[in-house]
Design a protein around this motif. Sequence first.
Motif, PDB file in Angstrom:
ATOM      1  N   ASP A 188       0.938  -1.387  -0.054  1.00 45.57           N
ATOM      2  CA  ASP A 188      -0.073   0.065  -0.169  1.00 45.57           C
ATOM      3  C   ASP A 188       0.728   1.240  -0.042  1.00 45.57           C
ATOM      4  O   ASP A 188       0.477   2.194  -0.904  1.00 45.57           O
ATOM      5  CB  ASP A 188      -0.883  -0.050   1.316  1.00 45.57           C
ATOM      6  N   ARG A 189       1.942   1.440   0.806  1.00 42.72           N
ATOM      7  CA  ARG A 189       2.855   2.421   0.777  1.00 42.72           C
ATOM      8  C   ARG A 189       3.646   2.659  -0.578  1.00 42.72           C
ATOM      9  O   ARG A 189       3.799   3.750  -0.900  1.00 42.72           O
ATOM     10  CB  ARG A 189       3.712   2.301   1.975  1.00 42.72           C
ATOM     11  N   VAL A 190       4.043   1.431  -1.135  1.00 39.31           N
ATOM     12  CA  VAL A 190       4.757   1.829  -2.104  1.00 39.31           C
ATOM     13  C   VAL A 190       3.794   2.299  -3.504  1.00 39.31           C
ATOM     14  O   VAL A 190       4.242   3.039  -4.157  1.00 39.31           O
ATOM     15  CB  VAL A 190       5.435   0.384  -2.485  1.00 39.31           C
ATOM     16  N   HIS A 191       2.592   1.836  -3.501  1.00 40.18           N
ATOM     17  CA  HIS A 191       1.804   2.268  -4.450  1.00 40.18           C
ATOM     18  C   HIS A 191       1.534   3.813  -4.215  1.00 40.18           C
ATOM     19  O   HIS A 191       1.205   4.389  -5.196  1.00 40.18           O
ATOM     20  CB  HIS A 191       0.432   1.312  -4.519  1.00 40.18           C
ATOM     21  N   ARG A 192       1.031   4.190  -3.048  1.00 36.15           N
ATOM     22  CA  ARG A 192       0.840   5.624  -2.514  1.00 36.15           C
ATOM     23  C   ARG A 192       1.905   6.493  -3.151  1.00 36.15           C
ATOM     24  O   ARG A 192       1.787   7.500  -3.931  1.00 36.15           O
ATOM     25  CB  ARG A 192       0.530   5.671  -1.179  1.00 36.15           C
ATOM     26  N   ALA A 193       3.276   5.807  -2.896  1.00 30.29           N
ATOM     27  CA  ALA A 193       4.339   6.681  -3.451  1.00 30.29           C
ATOM     28  C   ALA A 193       4.500   6.751  -4.949  1.00 30.29           C
ATOM     29  O   ALA A 193       4.689   7.894  -5.528  1.00 30.29           O
ATOM     30  CB  ALA A 193       5.551   6.151  -2.853  1.00 30.29           C
ATOM     31  N   LYS A 194       4.360   5.675  -5.645  1.00 31.60           N
ATOM     32  CA  LYS A 194       4.666   5.534  -7.063  1.00 31.60           C
ATOM     33  C   LYS A 194       3.380   6.467  -7.877  1.00 31.60           C
ATOM     34  O   LYS A 194       3.615   6.623  -8.785  1.00 31.60           O
ATOM     35  CB  LYS A 194       4.639   3.994  -7.567  1.00 31.60           C
ATOM     36  N   SER A 195       2.417   6.243  -7.271  1.00 32.27           N
ATOM     37  CA  SER A 195       0.934   6.663  -7.804  1.00 32.27           C
ATOM     38  C   SER A 195       0.745   8.219  -7.688  1.00 32.27           C
ATOM     39  O   SER A 195      -0.119   8.745  -8.365  1.00 32.27           O
ATOM     40  CB  SER A 195      -0.210   5.777  -7.790  1.00 32.27           C
ATOM     41  N   TYR A 196       1.495   8.842  -6.757  1.00 33.85           N
ATOM     42  CA  TYR A 196       1.097  10.201  -6.417  1.00 33.85           C
ATOM     43  C   TYR A 196       1.198  11.192  -7.755  1.00 33.85           C
ATOM     44  O   TYR A 196       2.278  11.170  -8.357  1.00 33.85           O
ATOM     45  CB  TYR A 196       2.117  10.574  -5.348  1.00 33.85           C
ATOM     46  N   VAL A 197       0.368  11.900  -8.012  1.00 35.82           N
ATOM     47  CA  VAL A 197       0.554  13.141  -8.986  1.00 35.82           C
ATOM     48  C   VAL A 197       0.697  14.270  -8.521  1.00 35.82           C
ATOM     49  O   VAL A 197      -0.263  14.945  -7.985  1.00 35.82           O
ATOM     50  CB  VAL A 197      -0.792  13.100  -9.939  1.00 35.82           C
ATOM     51  N   ALA A 198       1.819  14.681  -8.710  1.00 37.13           N
ATOM     52  CA  ALA A 198       2.180  16.202  -8.106  1.00 37.13           C
ATOM     53  C   ALA A 198       1.733  17.234  -8.944  1.00 37.13           C
ATOM     54  O   ALA A 198       1.814  16.961 -10.247  1.00 37.13           O
ATOM     55  CB  ALA A 198       3.736  16.235  -7.913  1.00 37.13           C
ATOM     56  N   THR A 199       1.301  18.479  -8.399  1.00 39.30           N
ATOM     57  CA  THR A 199       0.914  19.804  -9.180  1.00 39.30           C
ATOM     58  C   THR A 199       2.405  20.697  -9.241  1.00 39.30           C
ATOM     59  O   THR A 199       3.160  20.183  -8.454  1.00 39.30           O
ATOM     60  CB  THR A 199      -0.177  20.429  -8.597  1.00 39.30           C
ATOM     61  N   PRO A 200       2.589  21.256 -10.284  1.00 40.02           N
ATOM     62  CA  PRO A 200       3.736  22.316 -10.346  1.00 40.02           C
ATOM     63  C   PRO A 200       3.748  22.999  -8.920  1.00 40.02           C
ATOM     64  O   PRO A 200       4.942  23.307  -8.477  1.00 40.02           O
ATOM     65  CB  PRO A 200       3.217  23.395 -11.396  1.00 40.02           C
ATOM     66  N   GLU A 201       2.723  23.387  -8.335  1.00 41.71           N
ATOM     67  CA  GLU A 201       2.848  24.274  -7.192  1.00 41.71           C
ATOM     68  C   GLU A 201       3.316  23.352  -5.770  1.00 41.71           C
ATOM     69  O   GLU A 201       4.140  23.862  -5.352  1.00 41.71           O
ATOM     70  CB  GLU A 201       1.413  24.854  -6.717  1.00 41.71           C
ATOM     71  N   SER A 202       2.843  22.313  -5.838  1.00 44.44           N
ATOM     72  CA  SER A 202       3.511  21.373  -4.848  1.00 44.44           C
ATOM     73  C   SER A 202       4.813  21.109  -5.169  1.00 44.44           C
ATOM     74  O   SER A 202       5.704  20.789  -3.923  1.00 44.44           O
ATOM     75  CB  SER A 202       2.510  19.707  -4.593  1.00 44.44           C
ATOM     76  N   VAL A 203       5.197  20.970  -6.434  1.00 47.81           N
ATOM     77  CA  VAL A 203       6.722  20.550  -6.582  1.00 47.81           C
ATOM     78  C   VAL A 203       7.734  21.734  -6.192  1.00 47.81           C
ATOM     79  O   VAL A 203       8.485  21.567  -5.452  1.00 47.81           O
ATOM     80  CB  VAL A 203       6.902  20.368  -7.900  1.00 47.81           C
ATOM     81  N   ARG A 204       7.105  22.923  -6.494  1.00 46.85           N
ATOM     82  CA  ARG A 204       8.009  24.327  -6.148  1.00 46.85           C
ATOM     83  C   ARG A 204       8.112  24.303  -4.650  1.00 46.85           C
ATOM     84  O   ARG A 204       9.109  24.610  -4.094  1.00 46.85           O
ATOM     85  CB  ARG A 204       7.026  25.333  -6.779  1.00 46.85           C
TER      86      ARG A 204
END
Length: 335
Positions: A50-66
């Motif tokens: 479950d934790r591996v999937h959450r980490a791999k499937s997360y979709v980051a927004t440009p704002e969150s990356v910054r």
Amino acid sequence: MPHWSVYTGTSTPHDGIDHLPDPPPWRAFDGGPALAAPHDGDDATAVSPDRVHRAKSYVATPESVRLVNAALCLRRPLLVTGPPGTGKSSLAYAVARELRLGPVLRWNITSRSTLADGLYQYDPLSRLYAARHGQDRPGSVEDHLRLGPLGTALLPYDRPRALLVDEIDKSDLDLPNDLLNVLEEGQYEIPELVRAARHSDDGTAEVLADGTDTPVPVRRGRVRCRAFPFVVLTSNGEREFPPAFLRRCVRLKLRRPGREQLTDIVRAHLDTPDEAADRLIARFLERASGGELATDQLLNALYLTGVAGLDADSRDDLAEQLMPYLSTTADGDGF
């Protein structure tokens, strides 16, 4: 060469954290001796599916990356707010996986949580039992003590650990300020070990850290970080925080995803959406305009409606039942 944007949001693991610029002079720490950061395999929960999937499937927004990169460069906690189901806690796992920060240290906050709970747990009753049965050795206080998630994150690791402080808005009024003081100083003391160090030759105790059975050295009962941890504080917005707390955090507000981001999220979790999935996404967005829904409700509905054995009408009915409003008022059942 140092580069401020070490986190990319692509979920591809790399060692970019080694190129993080030096901290501001007011956020430089010098704890030691340096400890090697653990690998994911050192903590069984870190490699759970479950934790591996959450980490791999997360979709980051440009704002969150910054703002993740801003928090990393400034060595400040990242306060992530937003409605339930917007991926606040998953962000910590995604960053830790991409930057190879090792297992995420997780501290779930309740109304009874105190700063001491996050730093360490000491069991005086087990020590008393050991002493009564002749099992207690001189200077053995560390045998009855284990560091908590916060206490472990502030150990002098040679690269940052990832710490998730989940739902801090559920805490009592004092915890945010208590936590702020420790994170501002990057250090803390363990009084039981400070006292024991007076009767020890070198004052070093071997203490178990959170998530592992491998002891780490603590000298004279004092812990000071070396690489400031990547700290994610999540909040559902159930309370306001003191200005002194807010000004020492980098603040990220996650919003409900739109159609394009929802489609990306569905692809990451359940492969490429088909025509039926597109129709369900449109229905989800239509319902979300009239009340509070969470993205995982859409994922649950998509997963189950894709299971064989359901006709079209049954799938549509089931999808509706799996996407009730999180507020009873929106469903017309309030008082």
